[in-house]
Design a protein around this motif. Structure first.
Motif, PDB file in Angstrom:
ATOM      1  N   THR A 257       0.811  -0.824   0.260  1.00 51.26           N
ATOM      2  CA  THR A 257      -0.230  -0.111   0.357  1.00 51.26           C
ATOM      3  C   THR A 257       0.817   1.169   0.166  1.00 51.26           C
ATOM      4  O   THR A 257       2.051   0.770   0.183  1.00 51.26           O
ATOM      5  N   ARG A 258       0.433   2.739  -0.482  1.00 51.22           N
ATOM      6  CA  ARG A 258       0.979   3.939  -0.450  1.00 51.22           C
ATOM      7  C   ARG A 258       1.836   4.164   0.685  1.00 51.22           C
ATOM      8  O   ARG A 258       1.776   4.377   2.021  1.00 51.22           O
ATOM      9  N   ALA A 259       2.952   4.569   0.450  1.00 53.57           N
ATOM     10  CA  ALA A 259       4.486   4.378   1.432  1.00 53.57           C
ATOM     11  C   ALA A 259       3.881   5.479   1.982  1.00 53.57           C
ATOM     12  O   ALA A 259       2.893   6.581   1.435  1.00 53.57           O
ATOM     13  N   ASP A 260       4.752   5.932   3.410  1.00 51.92           N
ATOM     14  CA  ASP A 260       4.709   6.632   4.247  1.00 51.92           C
ATOM     15  C   ASP A 260       5.495   8.188   3.863  1.00 51.92           C
ATOM     16  O   ASP A 260       6.132   7.682   2.752  1.00 51.92           O
ATOM     17  N   GLN A 261       5.198   8.770   5.454  1.00 56.08           N
ATOM     18  CA  GLN A 261       6.549  10.379   5.127  1.00 56.08           C
ATOM     19  C   GLN A 261       8.462   9.618   5.021  1.00 56.08           C
ATOM     20  O   GLN A 261       8.885  10.259   4.334  1.00 56.08           O
ATOM     21  N   HIS A 262       8.136   8.403   5.264  1.00 59.94           N
ATOM     22  CA  HIS A 262       9.466   7.796   5.362  1.00 59.94           C
ATOM     23  C   HIS A 262       9.938   7.173   4.088  1.00 59.94           C
ATOM     24  O   HIS A 262      11.037   6.630   4.562  1.00 59.94           O
ATOM     25  N   GLY A 263       8.959   7.123   3.469  1.00 57.84           N
ATOM     26  CA  GLY A 263       9.409   5.592   1.993  1.00 57.84           C
ATOM     27  C   GLY A 263       8.808   4.485   2.726  1.00 57.84           C
ATOM     28  O   GLY A 263       9.420   3.250   1.965  1.00 57.84           O
ATOM     29  N   ASN A 264       8.206   3.868   4.196  1.00 57.43           N
ATOM     30  CA  ASN A 264       7.975   2.711   3.934  1.00 57.43           C
ATOM     31  C   ASN A 264       6.754   2.538   3.867  1.00 57.43           C
ATOM     32  O   ASN A 264       5.910   3.190   3.562  1.00 57.43           O
TER      33      ASN A 264
ATOM     34  N   ALA B 141      13.686   3.851   0.899  1.00 59.61           N
ATOM     35  CA  ALA B 141      13.477   4.783   0.597  1.00 59.61           C
ATOM     36  C   ALA B 141      13.855   6.467   0.522  1.00 59.61           C
ATOM     37  O   ALA B 141      14.556   7.362   0.348  1.00 59.61           O
ATOM     38  N   GLY B 142      13.128   6.420   2.327  1.00 59.78           N
ATOM     39  CA  GLY B 142      13.903   7.966   3.200  1.00 59.78           C
ATOM     40  C   GLY B 142      12.764   9.020   2.876  1.00 59.78           C
ATOM     41  O   GLY B 142      12.326  10.031   3.616  1.00 59.78           O
ATOM     42  N   SER B 143      12.177   8.763   1.589  1.00 61.23           N
ATOM     43  CA  SER B 143      10.742  10.128   1.553  1.00 61.23           C
ATOM     44  C   SER B 143       9.754   9.228   1.048  1.00 61.23           C
ATOM     45  O   SER B 143      10.098   8.050   0.170  1.00 61.23           O
ATOM     46  N   ARG B 144       7.824  10.130   0.881  1.00 62.72           N
ATOM     47  CA  ARG B 144       6.827   8.998   0.271  1.00 62.72           C
ATOM     48  C   ARG B 144       6.843   8.537  -1.185  1.00 62.72           C
ATOM     49  O   ARG B 144       6.736   7.700  -1.876  1.00 62.72           O
ATOM     50  N   GLU B 145       8.286  10.285  -2.058  1.00 62.75           N
ATOM     51  CA  GLU B 145       8.486   9.733  -3.622  1.00 62.75           C
ATOM     52  C   GLU B 145       8.687   8.260  -4.289  1.00 62.75           C
ATOM     53  O   GLU B 145       9.020   8.031  -4.932  1.00 62.75           O
ATOM     54  N   LEU B 146      10.166   8.971  -3.067  1.00 63.76           N
ATOM     55  CA  LEU B 146      10.812   7.015  -3.287  1.00 63.76           C
ATOM     56  C   LEU B 146      10.079   6.357  -2.570  1.00 63.76           C
ATOM     57  O   LEU B 146      10.275   5.378  -3.608  1.00 63.76           O
ATOM     58  N   GLY B 147       9.306   5.867  -1.605  1.00 62.44           N
ATOM     59  CA  GLY B 147       9.131   5.118  -1.061  1.00 62.44           C
ATOM     60  C   GLY B 147       7.565   4.669  -2.509  1.00 62.44           C
ATOM     61  O   GLY B 147       7.778   3.520  -2.258  1.00 62.44           O
ATOM     62  N   GLU B 148       6.987   4.875  -3.120  1.00 65.43           N
ATOM     63  CA  GLU B 148       6.058   4.948  -4.378  1.00 65.43           C
ATOM     64  C   GLU B 148       6.519   4.181  -5.509  1.00 65.43           C
ATOM     65  O   GLU B 148       5.784   3.078  -5.890  1.00 65.43           O
TER      66      GLU B 148
END
Length: 240
Positions: free
Chosen positions: A189-196, A216-223
């Motif tokens: 499911t959708r990544a959180d603000q930390h990329g998890n 990832a470290g960020s929501r954008e990269l986590g996506e």
């Protein structure tokens, strides 16, 4: 083409040099359908080689798996001889899954009408740390039980094989959900603000929410990682 480091002659452009042990490519992009695959090799975003691998699709169900395996093996050989840092693939999911099983490089799907350009854009983003560990090393948390038995375990193995997954933390099991008639199914499911991201595994009326810690470290990269995980689950026929 000669090796860019020692000028030794290479069998094919972009091949890894066996004389001075140096790479002449850093990325391989595979575009494939059921009977044809274009394997493009890049070095610093420049194309250094392109090669087409073909097969004749086997209509006899007895021999179809062998034909698919041989086709994937020849595609993988083209990538393996380059020893790239990364491999990207688009096209037929069954072929891609078979190729992925043959290779041990960081492997990503890319969905785009112009996959080489998409890879160039993606490579311009910050590089993510690669984690090389077994599923046992990545599995943690207080809830060691995973629903779905052998298939549930294969789901975690599929997720753990992603190079940017650091840890899988199984959560509690909720037995009050709606029943699924399609067996064990999973979805990131959708990544959180930390990329998890969260990995939901459903088995009948039971649902387990597992936390996937990524690099990832960020929501954008986590996506991006989430999309890769769902693609891998689809290729393993586990997506639900």
């Amino acid at each position: 083409m000669d090796c860019r480091c020692c000028a030794s002659s290479l069998d094919r452009p972009g091949d890894y040099c066996l004389v001075c042990r140096s790479a002449n490519a850093d990325t391989v992009v595979i575009e494939c359908d059921a009977e044809r695959a274009a394997v493009t090799t890049l070095l610093d975003d420049e194309i250094v080689s392109q090669r087409t691998v073909t097969t004749t699709r086997e209509t006899d169900e007895r021999w179809a798996p062998t034909e698919r395996r041989n086709f994937a093996g020849r595609i993988a050989d083209e990538a393996r001889r380059k020893r790239p840092e990364e491999v990207y693939a688009t096209g037929d999911r069954d072929v891609i899954a078979a190729v992925r099983a043959e290779l041990h490089f960081p492997f990503y799907r890319v969905e785009d009408d112009a996959p080489i350009e998409a890879v160039r854009r993606k490579r311009g983003q910050p590089a993510l740390e690669v984690v090389e560990a077994t599923v046992e090393e990545k599995l943690g948390g207080s809830h060691s039980t995973v629903i779905g038995g052998r298939i549930g375990r294969r789901t975690l193995q599929t997720v753990a094989e992603h190079p940017h997954v650091k840890k899988i933390i199984p959560g509690p099991i909720d037995a009050g959900g709606s029943s699924s008639r399609t067996g064990v199914r999973a979805k990131a499911t959708r990544a959180d603000q930390h990329g998890n991201v969260r990995l939901l595994i459903r088995d009948g009326s039971s649902v387990q929410e597992n936390r996937i810690v990524t690099t990832a470290g960020s929501r954008e990269l986590g996506e991006h990682v989430r999309a890769d995980l769902n693609d891998a689950l689809s290729e393993a026929d586990l997506r639900g």
